[in-house]
Design an enzyme around this catalytic site. Sequence first.
Site, PDB file in Angstrom:
ATOM      1  N   HIS A 446       0.811  -1.209   0.000  1.00  0.00           N
ATOM      2  CA  HIS A 446       0.000   0.000   0.000  1.00  0.00           C
ATOM      3  C   HIS A 446       0.852   1.271   0.000  1.00  0.00           C
ATOM      4  O   HIS A 446       0.323   2.378  -0.184  1.00  0.00           O
ATOM      5  CB  HIS A 446      -0.939   0.015   1.211  1.00  0.00           C
ATOM      6  CG  HIS A 446      -2.345   0.384   0.868  1.00  0.00           C
ATOM      7  ND1 HIS A 446      -2.652   1.445   0.042  1.00  0.00           N
ATOM      8  CD2 HIS A 446      -3.533  -0.157   1.232  1.00  0.00           C
ATOM      9  CE1 HIS A 446      -3.965   1.541  -0.082  1.00  0.00           C
ATOM     10  NE2 HIS A 446      -4.520   0.566   0.624  1.00  0.00           N
ATOM     11  N   ARG A 447       2.166   1.141   0.181  1.00  0.00           N
ATOM     12  CA  ARG A 447       3.023   2.319   0.119  1.00  0.00           C
ATOM     13  C   ARG A 447       3.245   2.792  -1.308  1.00  0.00           C
ATOM     14  O   ARG A 447       3.528   3.968  -1.530  1.00  0.00           O
ATOM     15  CB  ARG A 447       4.377   2.011   0.770  1.00  0.00           C
ATOM     16  CG  ARG A 447       4.316   1.699   2.260  1.00  0.00           C
ATOM     17  CD  ARG A 447       5.664   1.250   2.785  1.00  0.00           C
ATOM     18  NE  ARG A 447       6.122   0.008   2.153  1.00  0.00           N
ATOM     19  CZ  ARG A 447       7.268  -0.596   2.440  1.00  0.00           C
ATOM     20  NH1 ARG A 447       8.083  -0.068   3.350  1.00  0.00           N
ATOM     21  NH2 ARG A 447       7.608  -1.712   1.837  1.00  0.00           N
TER      22      ARG A 447
END
Length: 475
Positions: A446-447
């Site tokens: 998700h980064r």
Amino acid sequence: MAVVREFTLPDLGEGLTGAEIVRWLVQVGDVVAVDQPVVEVETAKAMVDVPCPYGGVVTARYGEEGAEVPVGAPLITVAVPGGSDDGSGPPVTGSAVDGGSGNVLVGYGTAAPTARRRRVQPSPGPLRETTAAAPGGPLRGAPAAAPGEPSHKTAAAPGGPVPETVVCPTGPLPVISPLVRRLAREHDVDLRRLKGSGPEGLILRADVERAVAATAPASVAPAPGTPTPVAPAPAPTATAPTAPAPEGERVPLRGVRGAVADKLARSRREIPDASCWVDADATELLAARTAMNAAGGPKVSVLALLARICTAALARFPELNATVDMGSREIIRLPGVHLGFAAQTDRGLVVPVVRDAQKRTLEGLSEEIARLTEAARTGTLAPAQLTGGTFTLNNYGVFGVDGSTPIINHPEAAMLGVGRISPKPWVHQGELAVRQVVQLSFTFDHRVCDGGTAGGFLRYVADCVEQPMVLLRRL
């Protein structure tokens, strides 16, 4: 005369710190040529035949089959004829040897021998060069002192045995265990001055401990008539009850299993992953594969079709072909797609990597996947073929399961999981029909992106599975 050379386990690449001895390929007394494999080892990545950069007669082997050997620990010693220091001198086989080694392992070679740094310690007597008789004669590890030469002893501590010391030659040390070497370094014990009590003069841990005790300063006896102070007895402390060790079989977590455990645990610790999934009708994809294979030529696998879909999807969503550098707080988007695919073998799960998958044709992908899969099953993959991936395709449908939430292959940013393709009821063109349905699951870091990018990637993959003609728009 021949010089005895010590060959240590080289750096096998990709940060590996050791290996397990699987099978010795030579015996003591065998004649070996430069770059001849002498031992088969198993690293956390693959099985590797380790070639020796010296040519001569094997005088010693270190470690039994099944033993763990760290990088830099000795494997064998070789009596190199003619005093050659790098093994490129006249071999005992009678054939001339070229000036350099042809080995391909990382970190060592004989083309340009690297000088080894050694700590030089002052010696009260002269040191002798290690020499060995030519092949066929007896080999000597340490010659006895000549008459008239001073012998060197270490003063013994009161109450303990006196460890006998000798001035060993500058050749290989009779030490196998890295723990013994570390213990000697920590206590500044010169191993070349110890006489080992093990088989054939092998220096053991007990030898080093005796030397440490012998060099410890002796306690000073109190003068007559001086009262001896008595230390107060320690107050009794409550000891917590020790929990009994769990019963059952203990399996060492090493080799491939250990590497997988370390990598998956690191992925869970460092990567904030999220997953999404979708069902797709793969009937048209299977029909397209049947038509391709019926046309003749190399067969195309379903995995190759999915790999081609992944490369097309990553071209549309390059944010997912990336890695995160938290040291510099940067996302590194990678130009090439090095596609890893999970392969289950007798030795465990491995992930071979197809280099530059985006440049390969569908047939090329199918051939390379088949080649790497066979190499994985036979245990002949090189470490370089198991590293450097940028995206992983996991076809767990071969185990007969529908879905899963994959764990990202650190340091990659995403993984596509594919379940089994099985007939299920499906609404097709407004009518209920039996279609070949597959579940696709997608896990992403998700980064590197938000859910919209991940959802767009997965939807594009599903569209290509349901309508393979969509791929033609990107060809």
